[in-house]
Design a protein around this motif. Structure first.
Motif: not given
Length: 153
Positions: A103-122
């Motif tokens: 579940a952790l791997v899927y969650l990481i892939q899901h979040l890092l595959g999403w980069q909205p214009a307003e935030i920089d996520l890493s």
């Protein structure tokens, strides 16, 4: 663009809720990522638990003091901890432990595959940790860093 700390937390929460549960970590057909009724923070744990219940913890952060004028943006660098619970069934503890990591791997892939214009996520250094809570759940923490700006007015 300007975004507030609570909007950042709400956007990340909405993104996780949208994650479809994969069969590799699903325990029953009703499993879904859902925000916990109470914040999943160490002070409140264990709480009434549910498989894949999560909370986006954004209570710490840093403000880059770079603004010269009152109308300029304030830059935030915020550590975010996504905490979720994964059930450890008495007859399947080892395989359920592995499911929590899947579940952790899927969650990481899901979040890092999403980069909205307003935030920089890493991912943050030391990005995750797991611990058993109340013998029936493993609590998994995913650490992220979010950089964003909000207006000073």
């Amino acid at each position: 663009m300007s975004i507030t700390p609570w909007e950042v937390r709400q956007q990340i929460t909405a993104r996780i809720v949208a994650l479809v549960v994969d069969a590799s970590y699903q325990q029953n057909a009703a499993d879904a990522w859902r925000e916990s009724k109470n914040p999943l923070i160490p002070e409140f744990m264990p709480e009434p638990a549910a498989h894949l219940a999560f909370f986006v913890d954004n209570r710490d952060g840093q403000i880059a003091l770079t603004r010269q004028n009152a109308g300029e943006a304030i830059r935030f660098e915020t550590p975010i901890i996504v905490r979720y619970l994964s059930r450890l069934r008495p007859d399947a503890r080892v395989s359920d432990w592995d499911m929590a990591q899947k579940a952790l791997v899927y969650l990481i892939q899901h979040l890092l595959g999403w980069q909205p214009a307003e935030i920089d996520l890493s991912l943050s250094p030391g990005a995750y940790a797991s611990r058993v809570v109340g013998a029936d759940y493993v609590a998994v923490e995913l650490r992220l860093t979010v950089i964003y700006q909000t207006t000073a007015t």
